[in-house]
Design a protein around this motif. Structure first.
Motif, short mmCIF file in Angstrom:
data_model
loop_
_atom_site.label_atom_id
_atom_site.label_comp_id
_atom_site.label_asym_id
_atom_site.label_seq_id
_atom_site.Cartn_x
_atom_site.Cartn_y
_atom_site.Cartn_z
N UNK A 144 0.86 -1.21 0.00
CA UNK A 144 0.00 0.00 0.00
C UNK A 144 0.88 1.25 0.00
N UNK A 145 1.90 1.22 0.85
CA UNK A 145 2.75 2.42 1.01
C UNK A 145 3.52 2.72 -0.27
N UNK A 146 4.02 1.66 -0.90
CA UNK A 146 4.76 1.88 -2.16
C UNK A 146 3.81 2.48 -3.20
N UNK A 147 2.59 1.92 -3.27
CA UNK A 147 1.62 2.41 -4.26
C UNK A 147 1.28 3.88 -3.98
N UNK A 148 1.03 4.22 -2.72
CA UNK A 148 0.66 5.61 -2.38
C UNK A 148 1.82 6.56 -2.70
N UNK A 149 3.02 6.16 -2.33
CA UNK A 149 4.20 7.00 -2.60
C UNK A 149 4.36 7.25 -4.10
N UNK A 150 4.15 6.17 -4.88
CA UNK A 150 4.29 6.30 -6.34
C UNK A 150 3.24 7.26 -6.89
N UNK A 151 2.01 7.12 -6.39
CA UNK A 151 0.93 7.98 -6.90
C UNK A 151 1.15 9.44 -6.50
N UNK A 175 -6.78 4.15 -10.41
CA UNK A 175 -6.65 2.83 -11.02
C UNK A 175 -5.54 2.84 -12.08
N UNK A 176 -5.44 3.96 -12.81
CA UNK A 176 -4.33 4.08 -13.77
C UNK A 176 -2.98 3.95 -13.05
N UNK A 177 -2.96 4.43 -11.80
CA UNK A 177 -1.70 4.41 -11.04
C UNK A 177 -1.56 3.12 -10.23
N UNK A 178 -2.38 2.14 -10.52
CA UNK A 178 -2.31 0.79 -9.93
C UNK A 178 -2.26 0.84 -8.40
N UNK A 179 -3.23 1.55 -7.84
CA UNK A 179 -3.31 1.63 -6.37
C UNK A 179 -3.93 0.35 -5.82
N UNK A 180 -3.46 -0.11 -4.68
CA UNK A 180 -4.02 -1.31 -4.06
C UNK A 180 -5.41 -0.96 -3.49
N UNK A 181 -6.28 -1.98 -3.29
CA UNK A 181 -7.61 -1.69 -2.73
C UNK A 181 -7.52 -0.96 -1.38
N UNK A 182 -6.59 -1.37 -0.52
CA UNK A 182 -6.45 -0.70 0.77
C UNK A 182 -5.99 0.75 0.62
N UNK A 183 -5.06 0.96 -0.32
CA UNK A 183 -4.58 2.34 -0.53
C UNK A 183 -5.76 3.21 -0.96
N UNK A 184 -6.61 2.67 -1.83
CA UNK A 184 -7.76 3.47 -2.29
C UNK A 184 -8.74 3.70 -1.15
N UNK A 185 -9.11 2.61 -0.45
CA UNK A 185 -10.17 2.73 0.56
C UNK A 185 -9.70 3.45 1.82
N UNK A 186 -8.48 3.15 2.24
CA UNK A 186 -8.07 3.66 3.56
C UNK A 186 -7.31 4.99 3.49
N UNK A 187 -6.77 5.31 2.32
CA UNK A 187 -6.01 6.56 2.22
C UNK A 187 -6.75 7.57 1.34
N UNK A 188 -6.83 7.30 0.06
CA UNK A 188 -7.39 8.28 -0.87
C UNK A 188 -8.85 8.58 -0.55
N UNK A 189 -9.66 7.51 -0.37
CA UNK A 189 -11.09 7.73 -0.12
C UNK A 189 -11.29 8.46 1.20
N UNK A 190 -10.54 8.02 2.20
CA UNK A 190 -10.74 8.57 3.55
C UNK A 190 -10.48 10.07 3.60
#
Ligand SMILES: Cc1cc2nc3c(=O)[nH]c(=O)nc-3n(C[C@H](O)[C@H](O)[C@H](O)COP(=O)(O)OP(=O)(O)OC[C@H]3O[C@@H](n4cnc5c(N)ncnc54)[C@H](O)[C@@H]3O)c2cc1C
Length: 448
Positions: A144-151, A175-190
């Motif tokens: 999740x952290x790698x995905x968020x950092x990349x985005x 989704x284009x940035x291949x975020x994990x489900x947790x990264x989307x739900x717990x970070x970006x959405x929140x």
């Protein structure tokens, strides 16, 4: 007697005797910001508000208490700001209430079960200031952290380069940035659903970019969360209006019609040099003005009073459940829960929403299981804000109108921000600028 200012030199104006009169419709933040800006510059201001109090959608009111108790003053819903809301803070400064906003540097993410992860600024400079705390957050896996950092890096890069950010949704981009489900739900959405009041799949990416750029990347303190220490209504009843005797507030005075000739109020035409309409967009057609084709997005606030302290946290974002944010309003006994873009709650009854809220809270704060609920209040704001959907930015009008002496304000106008308190104040300052320009007295009220 008013006379128009005369230009005496390049950029220099003779404003002696400049006492233009402006009428403002609407005492929400947009109308109040315009009144404060023009009032300080000597305009004669008459503001007409339909209700008996100021603040519009960012206000507080008394709810009846049971039995002998004194009625409680509550906000219609918890309102928060970020330190990057510079115009809103400037408005509070003008009103002399800036010190009634308390800023918090920690964001608490709680998982069901009660585990807490804290996000806060560390020693590194922006945009790396969250690195230390982010790496220690347990609610995210390494992936999740790698995905968020990349985005976040991509967001920084693409912010000024991509031209389709108003056409695609934030979810499309994630989704284009291949975020994990947790990264989307717990970070970006929140973070974003509450900031923009829209779901990720219905939110134009441009707004998500703005929140993260201004709040989280461009400066180290822009993310700090400001929470009023007093009920919202107390931010506008301050002595400030008394220091501006040229600004007059008219309560319970709905404007019935707006035209180039003036406002119709209580059947009477009232005329001035300039007019500012600071009403919600859905009110415009009834007053004879065109409205943009925008949709609404709801917010639900749940106020719960327990017989004992159930948490010591000042606030927290609640992961993986319906209730999104908790604010500790008083001693851990009075909590306010907020659900943004709350369409799913629309069909539910008051009792169903309270049961849902208590069920969620038990998962995060075990002490709720032993506590008794003393009272509860649910506020469903169906027209909380306009929906910041893709392709809506071009529908938001500017501050000038087809009527040359009428200037438009409101969080739905093209303020450069989504529908927020900052957006409303920006629109009020922009309308004030537009009015000042039109009488030959160009003045800058907007800070940036
Ligand atoms: C539940 C909820 C939670 C929110 N949370 C946040 C948050 O946490 N942070 C944030 O930044 N923003 C938040 N917002 C958004 C923010 O409150 C609004 O964007 C902002 O207050 C809008 O201000 P405004 O002046 O544009 O409109 P309004 O506040 O709607 O003001 C319009 C005013 O016009 C008056 N009026 C209507 N018709 C007439 C008439 N005919 N004549 C005269 N007066 C009339 C109304 O009574 C009202 O006072 C929230 C909104 C809601 C509803």
């Amino acid at each position: 007697m008013w006379r128009p200012p005369k230009r005496v030199d390049d950029g220099v104006w003779d404003t002696e005797g400049f006492m233009a009169k402006v009428l403002i419709a609407g005492g929400g933040l947009a109308g109040l910001a315009a009144a404060a800006a023009l009032g300080r510059d000597g305009w004669e201001v008459d503001l007409y508000e339909a209700r008996g109090f100021l603040g519009g959608r960012a206000t507080s009111y008394a709810v009846p208490a049971g039995g002998e108790e004194v009625p409680e003053t509550i906000d219609n819903c918890q309102h928060v700001l970020l330190r990057c809301c510079t115009n809103l803070l400037n408005f509070y400064e003008r009103m002399g209430v800036r010190d009634r906003i308390q800023f918090f540097r920690e964001f608490y993410f709680i998982e069901p079960g009660g585990r807490i992860s804290v996000m806060k600024r560390g020693r590194l400079p922006a945009p790396l200031h969250f690195t230390e705390s982010f790496l220690s957050m347990k609610c995210f896996s390494t992936a999740d952290k790698i995905a968020i950092g990349r985005a976040l890096l991509a967001l920084r890069r693409e912010r000024t380069r991509r031209k389709d950010l108003d056409r695609i949704s934030m979810l499309d981009w994630l989704l284009q940035k291949r975020q994990t489900p947790h990264a989307i739900d717990r970070f970006w959405r929140q973070v974003l659903v509450s900031a923009i009041n829209e779901d990720l799949d219905r939110m134009a990416a441009i707004h998500g970019f703005q929140v993260f750029w201004l709040g989280f990347l461009s400066t180290a303190n822009g993310y700090e969360m400001g929470i009023p220490k007093v009920p919202l209504g107390e931010l506008y009843t301050a002595d400030a209006w008394r220091q501006m005797p040229n600004v007059r507030m008219h309560y319970r005075a709905p404007v019935e019609r707006i035209s180039a000739e003036g406002f119709v109020i209580d059947g009477q035409l009232v005329a001035a040099d300039r007019y500012i309409c600071a009403l919600p967009f859905e009110k415009l057609p009834a007053l004879g003005l065109p409205a943009p084709d925008l949709q609404h997005s709801p917010i639900t606030g749940v106020h719960l009073w327990f017989d004992r302290e159930v948490t010591t946290l000042p606030h927290a974002t609640l992961l993986d459940r319906t209730m999104q944010w908790m604010f500790n309003k008083e001693g851990g006994r009075y909590l306010q829960l907020v659900v943004s873009a709350s369409r799913d709650l629309t069909p539910l009854s008051r009792k169903e929403i309270i049961d849902l809220a208590i069920g969620d809270l038990r998962l995060f704060f075990p002490r709720v299981k032993e506590a008794s609920l003393i009272k509860a209040h649910v506020v469903k704001e169906q027209r909380a804000t306009f929906s910041a959907a893709p392709e809506t930015e071009s529908l938001r009008p500017g501050n000038e109108s087809a009527i040359p002496n009428l200037h438009m304000a409101g969080d739905w106008t093209n303020s450069g921000w989504p529908a927020t308190m900052e957006g409303a104040v920006r629109s009020g300052y922009l309308a004030a600028q537009s009015a000042a320009r039109s009488v030959g007295k160009p003045t800058l009220y907007l800070l940036n």
